[in-house]
Structure formats: structure tokens, C-alpha cells
Motif scaffolding. Structure first.
Motif, PDB file in Angstrom:
ATOM      1  N   ILE A 291      51.388  41.860  44.333  1.00  0.00           N
ATOM      2  CA  ILE A 291      50.896  42.698  43.252  1.00  0.00           C
ATOM      3  C   ILE A 291      50.766  44.135  43.757  1.00  0.00           C
ATOM      4  O   ILE A 291      50.716  44.361  44.976  1.00  0.00           O
TER       5      ILE A 291
ATOM      6  N   ILE B 149      48.335  47.664  43.157  1.00  0.00           N
ATOM      7  CA  ILE B 149      47.138  48.219  42.538  1.00  0.00           C
ATOM      8  C   ILE B 149      46.980  49.672  42.969  1.00  0.00           C
ATOM      9  O   ILE B 149      47.472  50.082  44.018  1.00  0.00           O
TER      10      ILE B 149
ATOM     11  N   LEU C 100      39.007  41.070  41.986  1.00  0.00           N
ATOM     12  CA  LEU C 100      39.908  41.783  41.087  1.00  0.00           C
ATOM     13  C   LEU C 100      39.571  41.485  39.636  1.00  0.00           C
ATOM     14  O   LEU C 100      39.116  40.387  39.297  1.00  0.00           O
ATOM     15  N   ARG C 101      39.802  42.451  38.788  1.00  0.00           N
ATOM     16  CA  ARG C 101      39.821  42.226  37.343  1.00  0.00           C
ATOM     17  C   ARG C 101      41.255  42.439  36.857  1.00  0.00           C
ATOM     18  O   ARG C 101      42.053  43.135  37.502  1.00  0.00           O
ATOM     19  N   LYS C 102      41.568  41.825  35.731  1.00  0.00           N
ATOM     20  CA  LYS C 102      42.912  41.967  35.170  1.00  0.00           C
ATOM     21  C   LYS C 102      42.803  42.365  33.713  1.00  0.00           C
ATOM     22  O   LYS C 102      42.173  41.664  32.912  1.00  0.00           O
TER      23      LYS C 102
ATOM     24  N   THR D 164      47.412  44.330  34.267  1.00  0.00           N
ATOM     25  CA  THR D 164      47.249  45.186  35.435  1.00  0.00           C
ATOM     26  C   THR D 164      46.014  44.773  36.229  1.00  0.00           C
ATOM     27  O   THR D 164      44.924  44.603  35.669  1.00  0.00           O
ATOM     28  N   TYR D 165      46.179  44.645  37.552  1.00  0.00           N
ATOM     29  CA  TYR D 165      45.072  44.294  38.436  1.00  0.00           C
ATOM     30  C   TYR D 165      44.401  45.562  38.961  1.00  0.00           C
ATOM     31  O   TYR D 165      45.058  46.580  39.209  1.00  0.00           O
ATOM     32  N   SER D 166      43.084  45.485  39.149  1.00  0.00           N
ATOM     33  CA  SER D 166      42.347  46.598  39.760  1.00  0.00           C
ATOM     34  C   SER D 166      41.154  46.060  40.520  1.00  0.00           C
ATOM     35  O   SER D 166      40.677  44.940  40.267  1.00  0.00           O
TER      36      SER D 166
END
Length: 267
Positions: free
Chosen positions: A173, A175, A193-195, A199-201
Motif C-alpha cells: 500500500i 500512504i 490505519l483507517r481506510k 485510501t489508507y492513512s
């Protein structure tokens, strides 16, 4: 305990059996007046009576032995539990302070801190709020870290990607993050991580991410309460004059991450 039961049984036999024994003596004393068949039956009956009494004694002793074994087992379990607790306490008390340099990590040319980066999101870290916002925990290796003027772009190899319902299948991935605590190339991290919209962040940027050493240690800041109980102090780890976590860093075993995951799954 078994001795007491045996003593009580013998006392009981002594109190109740003498009349029976005298009766058998009187019966056998009159055998001369009986036929051969009668004599045989009387002697067999007497032997059977003695066998029955012996069997009863054995049963009492067996019951007493089982009870005694239960007492011994209970005492043994108590001793074992105490030994484990003592060993754990000694292990925690003897966990030495270490420096970051004493732990083993892969070589990297990426700097660890960027003064100019301004992290997004909350300023104050709390484990509960981070866990509530976490969609995944990812064990990652940083394949590349491109540091731009105000943020870094990371390409991460996914070693494992865990959701609350199980493990997800994912290879790599990318980020973007403005955390000043840079994730360094060739290093391994365990990050929340949040999605959103595919999109991952990072969930929290204003603190160092959990780092995993080559020897299976983890390095983390003490806001991770689920990891802090049996951790050791990681001293002299200041990355910059603006690094406010330099005296809050801890190290522990990678196995302790299971406690963190267990708490997260219940939230």
C-alpha cells in the motif's frame, strides 16, 4: 489425612466387630457336631466375611487417598502459581534500561525525524481514542520513504493486515503522512490505519509509530497502555530538540501486541 481415616476405621471395627468375631469362634467351636458339608460352608462364610471387611478397609483408604491427593494437588497448584508470579515479578524488576542503539534494526539511510513537518489531527495521544478510530492494524516494512517539503510518501510492504474480523489479503500500500516521526526505509512497523474511499492513512501522526526490531522487540511510546505494563525504559532516544517523546519511549516483546489487538477487538 489417610492415617487419620485408617485409625478411625480401625477404631470403628474395634467398636463394632468383636461380637461378630466371637460369634464365628463359637460357630467354629461346634464344628465337631456338624457334617463335612456344613463345616466347609461355615469356613467359606468366615473367609468371605474377612475378605469383605478387608475390602471395606481398602475402600476407605482409597477414598482417603483420593482426598489426600486432591489436597496435595491443590497445594502444588498454589505453589506453581506462586512460582510463576515470583518469576514474572523478578523478570519485570530485572528488565534493564536500554538505549535505542542496543536494539537490532536493519540498516537505513532515512533520517528519523523531520523538524519542518506539521502533523495532522489530534495533538494529544490516548490509546482508547486511537483504537476507536482504527480500521486495521498493519505489520509493514517500509520499501521507500520519499520525503517532500511538508509530508512523506511511503510505499509499504504488508507483512500482515488485521481487521477486527480476521486477516486481510494485501501486498503493498502507499500512504502519505506529515508525521515528523519518520518511518525509515528497511524498517518494520506496526501501525494503526483507517481506510476512507479506498485510501489508507495513519490514525495518529503526532507520535512515533510502534517499531519492531530484528530480534522481536517492539519500541513504542508509553501512551500505549496495553503495552506498557511489563516494558523496559528506552533511554537517550531523542531524535531532535522538538522530539517530545524522547523520555517516554519503552521497549517490550512483540508478543505483547496480542494484548493490544485483544483490547481493540472488544471496542
Amino acid at each position: 489425612m489417610a492415617k487419620n481415616i485408617k485409625f478411625l476405621y480401625k477404631k470403628h471395627i474395634s467398636d463394632t466387630a468383636p461380637d461378630m468375631e466371637k460369634l464365628w469362634d463359637r460357630i467354629e467351636g461346634q464344628l465337631e457336631n456338624k457334617t463335612d458339608k456344613d463345616r466347609t460352608q461355615i469356613k467359606v462364610s468366615h473367609r468371605n466375611y474377612r475378605k469383605f471387611a478387608a475390602a471395606a478397609a481398602s475402600l476407605v483408604l482409597i477414598i482417603g487417598g483420593v482426598s489426600l491427593y486432591a489436597d496435595i494437588r491443590s497445594e502444588s497448584d498454589s505453589v506453581s502459581k506462586h512460582s510463576v508470579e515470583t518469576a514474572d515479578k523478578a523478570r519485570l524488576e530485572n528488565r534493564e534500561e536500554k538505549t535505542y542503539e542496543q536494539l537490532s534494526f536493519s540498516h537505513t539511510d532515512t533520517k528519523a525525524y523531520e523538524d519542518s513537518y506539521i502533523p495532522k489531527g489530534d495533538d494529544y495521544f490516548t490509546e482508547d481514542s486511537v483504537l476507536e478510530d482504527t480500521d486495521f492494524f498493519a505489520d509493514v516494512t517500509v520499501l521507500s520513504a520519499r520525503l517532500d517539503s511538508d509530508s512523506a510518501h511511503y510505499t509499504l510492504r504488508i507483512n500482515s493486515l488485521v481487521s477486527k474480523t480476521g486477516e486481510e489479503s494485501k501486498t503493498n500500500i502507499t500512504i502519505e503522512s506529515s508525521t515528523p516521526y519518520i518511518m525509515q526505509e528497511n524498517r518494520e512497523y506496526f501501525i494503526p490505519l483507517r481506510k476512507e474511499n479506498g485510501t489508507y492513512s495513519m490514525v495518529f501522526e503526532n507520535a512515533p509509530q510502534i517499531e519492531i526490531s530484528l530480534d522481536g522487540d517492539i519500541v513504542f511510546q508509553n501512551g500505549w497502555k496495553s503495552l506498557d505494563d511489563d516494558s523496559g525504559i528506552l533511554k537517550d532516544s531523542q531524535k531532535s530538540k522538538n522530539d517530545y517523546f524522547y523520555d517516554r519511549m519503552r521497549y517490550s516483546s512483540k508478543n505483547d501486541l496480542q494484548d493490544l489487538l485483544a483490547k481493540w477487538r472488544t471496542m
